[in-house]
Design a protein around this motif. Structure first.
Motif, mmCIF file in Angstrom:
data_model
loop_
_atom_site.group_PDB
_atom_site.id
_atom_site.type_symbol
_atom_site.label_atom_id
_atom_site.label_comp_id
_atom_site.label_asym_id
_atom_site.label_seq_id
_atom_site.Cartn_x
_atom_site.Cartn_y
_atom_site.Cartn_z
ATOM 1 N N LYS A 1 -11.315 29.487 23.260
ATOM 2 C CA LYS A 1 -10.600 28.269 21.782
ATOM 3 C C LYS A 1 -9.387 27.743 22.332
ATOM 4 C CE LYS A 1 -14.038 29.645 18.194
ATOM 5 N NZ LYS A 1 -14.135 29.381 16.855
ATOM 6 N N HIS A 2 -9.656 26.430 23.184
ATOM 7 C CA HIS A 2 -7.490 26.127 23.696
ATOM 8 C C HIS A 2 -7.695 25.261 22.277
ATOM 9 C CE1 HIS A 2 -9.354 26.096 27.242
ATOM 10 N NE2 HIS A 2 -8.540 27.304 27.348
ATOM 11 N N ALA A 3 -6.269 26.105 20.902
ATOM 12 C CA ALA A 3 -6.005 25.318 19.977
ATOM 13 C C ALA A 3 -4.355 24.093 20.607
ATOM 14 C CB ALA A 3 -5.353 26.331 19.842
ATOM 15 N N TRP A 4 -3.810 24.492 21.790
ATOM 16 C CA TRP A 4 -3.011 23.729 22.325
ATOM 17 C C TRP A 4 -3.002 22.776 22.993
ATOM 18 C CZ3 TRP A 4 1.920 24.183 19.350
ATOM 19 C CH2 TRP A 4 2.279 24.214 18.426
ATOM 20 N N TYR A 5 -2.233 22.003 23.248
ATOM 21 C CA TYR A 5 -2.470 21.088 25.074
ATOM 22 C C TYR A 5 -0.576 20.675 25.099
ATOM 23 C CZ TYR A 5 -0.925 17.150 21.942
ATOM 24 O OH TYR A 5 -0.506 16.207 20.694
ATOM 25 N N VAL A 6 -0.545 20.684 26.421
ATOM 26 C CA VAL A 6 0.769 19.939 26.832
ATOM 27 C C VAL A 6 -0.011 18.700 27.496
ATOM 28 C CG1 VAL A 6 2.490 20.647 28.088
ATOM 29 C CG2 VAL A 6 1.795 22.073 26.427
ATOM 30 N N THR A 7 1.486 17.200 27.290
ATOM 31 C CA THR A 7 0.775 16.612 28.373
ATOM 32 C C THR A 7 1.726 15.629 29.295
ATOM 33 O OG1 THR A 7 -1.009 15.355 26.432
ATOM 34 C CG2 THR A 7 0.132 13.967 28.123
ATOM 35 N N PHE A 8 2.041 15.629 29.973
ATOM 36 C CA PHE A 8 2.806 15.432 30.982
ATOM 37 C C PHE A 8 2.651 14.407 32.122
ATOM 38 C CE2 PHE A 8 0.914 18.990 33.503
ATOM 39 C CZ PHE A 8 0.700 18.437 34.571
ATOM 40 N N GLU A 9 3.970 14.056 32.165
ATOM 41 C CA GLU A 9 3.887 12.591 33.403
ATOM 42 C C GLU A 9 3.761 12.970 34.409
ATOM 43 O OE1 GLU A 9 7.168 9.668 31.781
ATOM 44 O OE2 GLU A 9 5.824 8.861 30.935
ATOM 45 N N ILE A 10 2.903 12.341 35.469
ATOM 46 C CA ILE A 10 2.512 12.856 37.139
ATOM 47 C C ILE A 10 3.443 11.956 37.556
ATOM 48 C CG2 ILE A 10 1.132 12.703 38.817
ATOM 49 C CD1 ILE A 10 -0.923 13.302 36.784
ATOM 50 N N PRO A 11 4.586 12.852 38.250
ATOM 51 C CA PRO A 11 6.053 11.436 39.330
ATOM 52 C C PRO A 11 4.940 10.684 39.874
ATOM 53 C CG PRO A 11 6.461 13.853 39.058
ATOM 54 C CD PRO A 11 4.804 14.223 38.855
ATOM 55 N N TRP A 12 5.509 9.489 40.205
ATOM 56 C CA TRP A 12 5.249 8.049 41.267
ATOM 57 C C TRP A 12 5.230 9.289 42.899
ATOM 58 C CZ3 TRP A 12 7.226 3.486 39.025
ATOM 59 C CH2 TRP A 12 6.717 3.331 37.794
ATOM 60 N N LYS A 13 4.559 9.035 43.272
ATOM 61 C CA LYS A 13 4.631 8.919 44.570
ATOM 62 C C LYS A 13 4.248 7.286 45.893
ATOM 63 C CE LYS A 13 2.426 13.259 45.339
ATOM 64 N NZ LYS A 13 1.128 13.977 45.880
ATOM 65 N N GLY A 14 5.366 7.177 46.965
ATOM 66 C CA GLY A 14 5.006 5.677 47.105
ATOM 67 C C GLY A 14 6.181 4.529 46.840
ATOM 68 N N THR A 15 5.648 3.662 46.789
ATOM 69 C CA THR A 15 6.503 2.854 46.558
ATOM 70 C C THR A 15 5.984 1.758 45.689
ATOM 71 O OG1 THR A 15 6.124 1.300 48.042
ATOM 72 C CG2 THR A 15 7.735 3.023 48.208
ATOM 73 N N ALA A 16 4.669 1.839 45.012
ATOM 74 C CA ALA A 16 3.766 0.421 43.851
ATOM 75 C C ALA A 16 4.685 0.725 42.829
ATOM 76 C CB ALA A 16 2.512 1.725 43.693
ATOM 77 N N VAL A 17 4.272 -0.349 42.353
ATOM 78 C CA VAL A 17 5.263 -0.774 41.465
ATOM 79 C C VAL A 17 3.765 -0.898 40.029
ATOM 80 C CG1 VAL A 17 6.381 -2.107 39.573
ATOM 81 C CG2 VAL A 17 6.852 -2.169 41.818
ATOM 82 N N ARG A 18 3.739 0.463 39.112
ATOM 83 C CA ARG A 18 3.200 0.664 37.156
ATOM 84 C C ARG A 18 3.646 -0.119 36.518
ATOM 85 N NH1 ARG A 18 0.674 6.041 39.246
ATOM 86 N NH2 ARG A 18 0.265 5.763 41.927
#
Length: 96
Positions: A3-20
């Motif tokens: 039973k998971h009660a907690w979550y952690v969300t994080f941004e994934i670093p960009w790889k490459g030069t694509a503009v998002r």
């Protein structure tokens, strides 16, 4: 099944030069707040944007915004400092 009660969300670093327009994110789940804090601290120390909280229907419900992560990570550390003169009175909320 755990039973998971907690979550952690994080941004994934960009790889490459694509503009998002928006950064990709990843979420991990944990059984305890201590496990979630440990993981969040590691990602925060890497310089990533981190959010956390409890998974519904777990109570009490908590949502920790990215701006509040540092204070959430420090919760409990201050209590363990051992300075009894600065402990709050649990009934009145005043510091004695």
């Amino acid at each position: 099944m755990k039973k998971h009660a907690w979550y952690v969300t994080f941004e994934i670093p960009w790889k490459g030069t694509a503009v998002r327009n928006r950064r990709s994110r990843s979420t991990e789940t944990f059984e305890t707040e201590m496990e979630a804090k440990s993981f969040a601290r590691a990602k925060f120390d890497e310089g990533l944007v981190v959010t956390a909280g409890t998974i519904i229907p777990h109570l009490p419900r908590r949502a920790i915004a990215s701006g509040n992560i540092p204070s959430w990570l420090d919760e409990g550390r201050e209590q363990g400092s051992g300075d009894a003169s600065q402990t709050p009175d649990t009934q009145s909320g005043k510091i004695e």
